[in-house]
Design a protein around this motif. Structure first.
Motif, PDB file in Angstrom:
ATOM      1  N   TYR A 137       0.816  -1.210   0.000  1.00 33.58           N
ATOM      2  CA  TYR A 137       0.000   0.000   0.000  1.00 33.58           C
ATOM      3  C   TYR A 137       0.852   1.265   0.000  1.00 33.58           C
ATOM      4  O   TYR A 137       2.036   1.241   0.333  1.00 33.58           O
ATOM      5  CB  TYR A 137      -0.944   0.009   1.211  1.00 33.58           C
ATOM      6  N   ASP A 138       0.222   2.372  -0.370  1.00 34.80           N
ATOM      7  CA  ASP A 138       0.860   3.686  -0.413  1.00 34.80           C
ATOM      8  C   ASP A 138       0.753   4.333   0.959  1.00 34.80           C
ATOM      9  O   ASP A 138      -0.293   4.845   1.338  1.00 34.80           O
ATOM     10  CB  ASP A 138       0.170   4.543  -1.480  1.00 34.80           C
ATOM     11  N   GLY A 139       1.836   4.325   1.692  1.00 32.73           N
ATOM     12  CA  GLY A 139       1.856   4.868   3.045  1.00 32.73           C
ATOM     13  C   GLY A 139       1.819   6.379   3.128  1.00 32.73           C
ATOM     14  O   GLY A 139       1.769   6.929   4.221  1.00 32.73           O
ATOM     15  N   VAL A 146       7.364  -6.521  -8.923  1.00 34.04           N
ATOM     16  CA  VAL A 146       6.364  -5.622  -9.490  1.00 34.04           C
ATOM     17  C   VAL A 146       6.974  -4.223  -9.514  1.00 34.04           C
ATOM     18  O   VAL A 146       7.591  -3.794  -8.539  1.00 34.04           O
ATOM     19  CB  VAL A 146       5.060  -5.603  -8.650  1.00 34.04           C
ATOM     20  N   LYS A 147       6.793  -3.520 -10.621  1.00 29.19           N
ATOM     21  CA  LYS A 147       7.337  -2.167 -10.747  1.00 29.19           C
ATOM     22  C   LYS A 147       6.598  -1.207  -9.821  1.00 29.19           C
ATOM     23  O   LYS A 147       5.388  -1.312  -9.645  1.00 29.19           O
ATOM     24  CB  LYS A 147       7.215  -1.681 -12.184  1.00 29.19           C
ATOM     25  N   ILE A 148       7.334  -0.266  -9.260  1.00 30.85           N
ATOM     26  CA  ILE A 148       6.754   0.708  -8.339  1.00 30.85           C
ATOM     27  C   ILE A 148       5.642   1.507  -9.019  1.00 30.85           C
ATOM     28  O   ILE A 148       4.639   1.843  -8.384  1.00 30.85           O
ATOM     29  CB  ILE A 148       7.840   1.631  -7.723  1.00 30.85           C
ATOM     30  N   GLU A 149       5.783   1.775 -10.304  1.00 29.11           N
ATOM     31  CA  GLU A 149       4.741   2.505 -11.036  1.00 29.11           C
ATOM     32  C   GLU A 149       3.422   1.732 -11.022  1.00 29.11           C
ATOM     33  O   GLU A 149       2.343   2.325 -10.896  1.00 29.11           O
ATOM     34  CB  GLU A 149       5.160   2.771 -12.492  1.00 29.11           C
ATOM     35  N   ASP A 150       3.507   0.422 -11.174  1.00 27.97           N
ATOM     36  CA  ASP A 150       2.304  -0.414 -11.133  1.00 27.97           C
ATOM     37  C   ASP A 150       1.697  -0.439  -9.734  1.00 27.97           C
ATOM     38  O   ASP A 150       0.473  -0.373  -9.576  1.00 27.97           O
ATOM     39  CB  ASP A 150       2.615  -1.837 -11.593  1.00 27.97           C
ATOM     40  N   LEU A 151       2.568  -0.516  -8.723  1.00 30.98           N
ATOM     41  CA  LEU A 151       2.090  -0.519  -7.341  1.00 30.98           C
ATOM     42  C   LEU A 151       1.450   0.810  -6.972  1.00 30.98           C
ATOM     43  O   LEU A 151       0.484   0.838  -6.205  1.00 30.98           O
ATOM     44  CB  LEU A 151       3.243  -0.830  -6.387  1.00 30.98           C
ATOM     45  N   MET A 152       1.981   1.895  -7.509  1.00 31.87           N
ATOM     46  CA  MET A 152       1.421   3.215  -7.227  1.00 31.87           C
ATOM     47  C   MET A 152       0.107   3.446  -7.969  1.00 31.87           C
ATOM     48  O   MET A 152      -0.725   4.220  -7.534  1.00 31.87           O
ATOM     49  CB  MET A 152       2.424   4.315  -7.594  1.00 31.87           C
ATOM     50  N   ALA A 153      -0.086   2.765  -9.077  1.00 28.75           N
ATOM     51  CA  ALA A 153      -1.300   2.959  -9.875  1.00 28.75           C
ATOM     52  C   ALA A 153      -2.518   2.286  -9.250  1.00 28.75           C
ATOM     53  O   ALA A 153      -3.633   2.803  -9.329  1.00 28.75           O
ATOM     54  CB  ALA A 153      -1.082   2.440 -11.291  1.00 28.75           C
ATOM     55  N   ILE A 154      -2.299   1.134  -8.619  1.00 31.30           N
ATOM     56  CA  ILE A 154      -3.412   0.352  -8.081  1.00 31.30           C
ATOM     57  C   ILE A 154      -2.869  -0.566  -6.973  1.00 31.30           C
ATOM     58  O   ILE A 154      -1.751  -1.071  -7.071  1.00 31.30           O
ATOM     59  CB  ILE A 154      -4.098  -0.461  -9.207  1.00 31.30           C
ATOM     60  N   ILE A 155      -3.654  -0.750  -5.926  1.00 31.23           N
ATOM     61  CA  ILE A 155      -3.202  -1.586  -4.811  1.00 31.23           C
ATOM     62  C   ILE A 155      -2.992  -3.028  -5.279  1.00 31.23           C
ATOM     63  O   ILE A 155      -3.749  -3.550  -6.092  1.00 31.23           O
ATOM     64  CB  ILE A 155      -4.188  -1.527  -3.621  1.00 31.23           C
ATOM     65  N   HIS A 156      -1.942  -3.635  -4.753  1.00 33.51           N
ATOM     66  CA  HIS A 156      -1.605  -5.035  -5.047  1.00 33.51           C
ATOM     67  C   HIS A 156      -1.508  -5.801  -3.735  1.00 33.51           C
ATOM     68  O   HIS A 156      -1.200  -5.227  -2.690  1.00 33.51           O
ATOM     69  CB  HIS A 156      -0.234  -5.134  -5.724  1.00 33.51           C
ATOM     70  N   ALA A 157      -1.714  -7.093  -3.828  1.00 34.91           N
ATOM     71  CA  ALA A 157      -1.474  -7.989  -2.692  1.00 34.91           C
ATOM     72  C   ALA A 157      -0.883  -9.282  -3.228  1.00 34.91           C
ATOM     73  O   ALA A 157      -1.266  -9.745  -4.307  1.00 34.91           O
ATOM     74  CB  ALA A 157      -2.757  -8.259  -1.921  1.00 34.91           C
ATOM     75  N   GLY A 183       2.373 -16.828  -3.924  1.00 34.33           N
ATOM     76  CA  GLY A 183       3.274 -15.940  -4.646  1.00 34.33           C
ATOM     77  C   GLY A 183       2.628 -15.182  -5.793  1.00 34.33           C
ATOM     78  O   GLY A 183       3.229 -14.283  -6.362  1.00 34.33           O
ATOM     79  N   SER A 184       1.389 -15.516  -6.129  1.00 29.57           N
ATOM     80  CA  SER A 184       0.692 -14.801  -7.195  1.00 29.57           C
ATOM     81  C   SER A 184       0.130 -13.486  -6.637  1.00 29.57           C
ATOM     82  O   SER A 184       0.000 -13.312  -5.424  1.00 29.57           O
ATOM     83  CB  SER A 184      -0.421 -15.662  -7.788  1.00 29.57           C
ATOM     84  N   TYR A 185      -0.185 -12.575  -7.545  1.00 27.12           N
ATOM     85  CA  TYR A 185      -0.681 -11.261  -7.150  1.00 27.12           C
ATOM     86  C   TYR A 185      -2.140 -11.072  -7.545  1.00 27.12           C
ATOM     87  O   TYR A 185      -2.593 -11.595  -8.556  1.00 27.12           O
ATOM     88  CB  TYR A 185       0.147 -10.151  -7.810  1.00 27.12           C
ATOM     89  N   ILE A 186      -2.835 -10.310  -6.713  1.00 26.16           N
ATOM     90  CA  ILE A 186      -4.160  -9.807  -7.049  1.00 26.16           C
ATOM     91  C   ILE A 186      -4.070  -8.296  -6.918  1.00 26.16           C
ATOM     92  O   ILE A 186      -3.151  -7.771  -6.276  1.00 26.16           O
ATOM     93  CB  ILE A 186      -5.266 -10.388  -6.142  1.00 26.16           C
ATOM     94  N   LYS A 187      -5.016  -7.593  -7.551  1.00 27.09           N
ATOM     95  CA  LYS A 187      -4.972  -6.136  -7.454  1.00 27.09           C
ATOM     96  C   LYS A 187      -6.366  -5.539  -7.504  1.00 27.09           C
ATOM     97  O   LYS A 187      -7.340  -6.232  -7.820  1.00 27.09           O
ATOM     98  CB  LYS A 187      -4.075  -5.548  -8.538  1.00 27.09           C
ATOM     99  N   GLY A 188      -6.426  -4.258  -7.141  1.00 24.53           N
ATOM    100  CA  GLY A 188      -7.691  -3.541  -7.156  1.00 24.53           C
ATOM    101  C   GLY A 188      -8.679  -4.064  -6.132  1.00 24.53           C
ATOM    102  O   GLY A 188      -8.313  -4.432  -5.012  1.00 24.53           O
TER     103      GLY A 188
END
Length: 144
Positions: free
Chosen positions: A6-8, A46-57, A62-67
């Motif tokens: 998350y974006d702290g 995961v690129k920081i730009e992608d993490l900043m665009a939308i929340i990831h978990a 080891g797989s990712y979900i987002k939004g």
């Protein structure tokens, strides 16, 4: 364990993280502030730009979900089954997806506009979380 990235530096994001932390009594969630000075995107794949665009978990496999899927999985992990069922209703999910994309893109501005209302609505518990999120030290929020 589900790990939320998350974006702290986003007050509303920190308020949501605080909400989840308070209910994470079974330690099913882990929280990683991507704005922390120790955060290294190469360790997460995961690129920081992608993490900043939308929340990831990151899920335990080891797989990712987002939004919105991150919120559904998080609420399930802390036992908020009725809320997750509501969000999974087709029309509600459609609106949630649209609203979240807009929110994610404009979260800093929305946070600034809504800050006074957050103080009022969440006076007792939310107030502390928001104050902490606005008093970020060295680029990270200290939630308790």
């Amino acid at each position: 364990m589900l790990t939320l990235l998350y974006d702290g530096l986003c007050p509303l994001c920190c308020l949501e993280i605080h909400f989840l932390q308070q209910r994470n009594t079974q330690n099913n969630l882990q929280f990683i502030d991507i704005r922390h000075t120790d955060f290294k995107e190469e360790e997460w794949g995961v690129k920081i730009e992608d993490l900043m665009a939308i929340i990831h978990a990151r899920k335990p496999d080891g797989s990712y979900i987002k939004g919105v899927d991150v919120f559904i999985a998080s609420y399930q992990a802390i036992g908020l089954q009725r809320l997750t069922q509501l969000v999974q209703v087709k029309s509600v999910r459609f609106l949630a997806d649209k609203a979240y994309i807009h929110f994610a893109k404009h979260r800093q501005t929305i946070s600034k506009i809504l800050s006074p209302f957050i103080y009022i609505i969440f006076y007792l518990k939310g107030r502390r979380a928001l104050k902490n999120s606005q008093r970020c030290k060295e680029g990270l929020c200290e939630l308790q």
